[in-house]
Scaffold this active site. Structure first.
Site, short mmCIF file in Angstrom:
data_model
loop_
_atom_site.label_atom_id
_atom_site.label_comp_id
_atom_site.label_asym_id
_atom_site.label_seq_id
_atom_site.Cartn_x
_atom_site.Cartn_y
_atom_site.Cartn_z
CD GLU A 29 41.01 34.81 -35.10
OE1 GLU A 29 39.77 35.24 -35.30
OE2 GLU A 29 41.35 33.71 -35.57
CG HIS B 233 45.51 32.45 -37.44
ND1 HIS B 233 44.72 32.05 -38.58
CD2 HIS B 233 44.36 32.45 -36.40
CE1 HIS B 233 43.36 32.01 -38.41
NE2 HIS B 233 43.38 32.38 -37.12
#
Length: 154
Positions: free
Chosen positions: A119, A70
């Site tokens: 995130e 991510h």
């Protein structure tokens, strides 16, 4: 300036299945500002970060959901409720976060329409290093590199 050093991240490029859907997502979620659009590519400015998209309709995308890979963006702790509401209101696919210790700080995980994971994180590498040094002394720490990192960011 020293020669032969990596200067930073130049840009982030994502393969997307539908360019117009991705353009809308990044404008609405991140308030990214488009710089150029073409039939199969688009460039954005995200607060000084160059984002690039290439439309590639025939790429298999299922495997991406099984990975923890991510990109994390920093946010302030007090902005967490704003982001939770914004993502919810936009119908964004918010992911279940992993269990974490409070020393890891707070995060929200979500994905774009093609499954790229993001995130929004309230901590920094310095917070994480301090937590690990205090709570996980069995880990290996390179004190010279850690000191250099701190010195560069004073």
């Amino acid at each position: 300036m020293e020669n032969n050093k990596i200067l930073g991240i130049n840009h982030l490029l994502f393969s997307v299945s539908d360019l117009s859907v991705s353009i809308s997502f990044y404008e609405k979620v991140f308030d990214a500002k488009w710089l150029v659009k073409a039939e199969k590519t688009a460039y954005f400015d995200l607060n000084g970060i160059w984002l690039a998209f290439n439309e590639e309709k025939d790429i298999k995308r299922q495997e991406i959901h099984d990975s923890y890979t991510h990109i994390a963006f920093s946010i302030q702790q007090e902005d967490l409720p704003f982001w939770e509401k914004k993502l919810h209101d936009l119908g964004v696919n918010v992911l279940k976060g992993r269990k974490r210790h409070e020393g890891d700080r707070d995060s929200i995980y979500f994905s774009d329409p093609d499954g790229h994971k993001f995130e929004l994180h309230t901590g920094s590498v310095f917070d994480r290093l301090q937590y690990y040094q205090n709570e996980k002394p069995h880990l290996s720490f390179h004190e010279g590199h850690i000191k250099a990192l701190y010195d560069r960011n004073k």
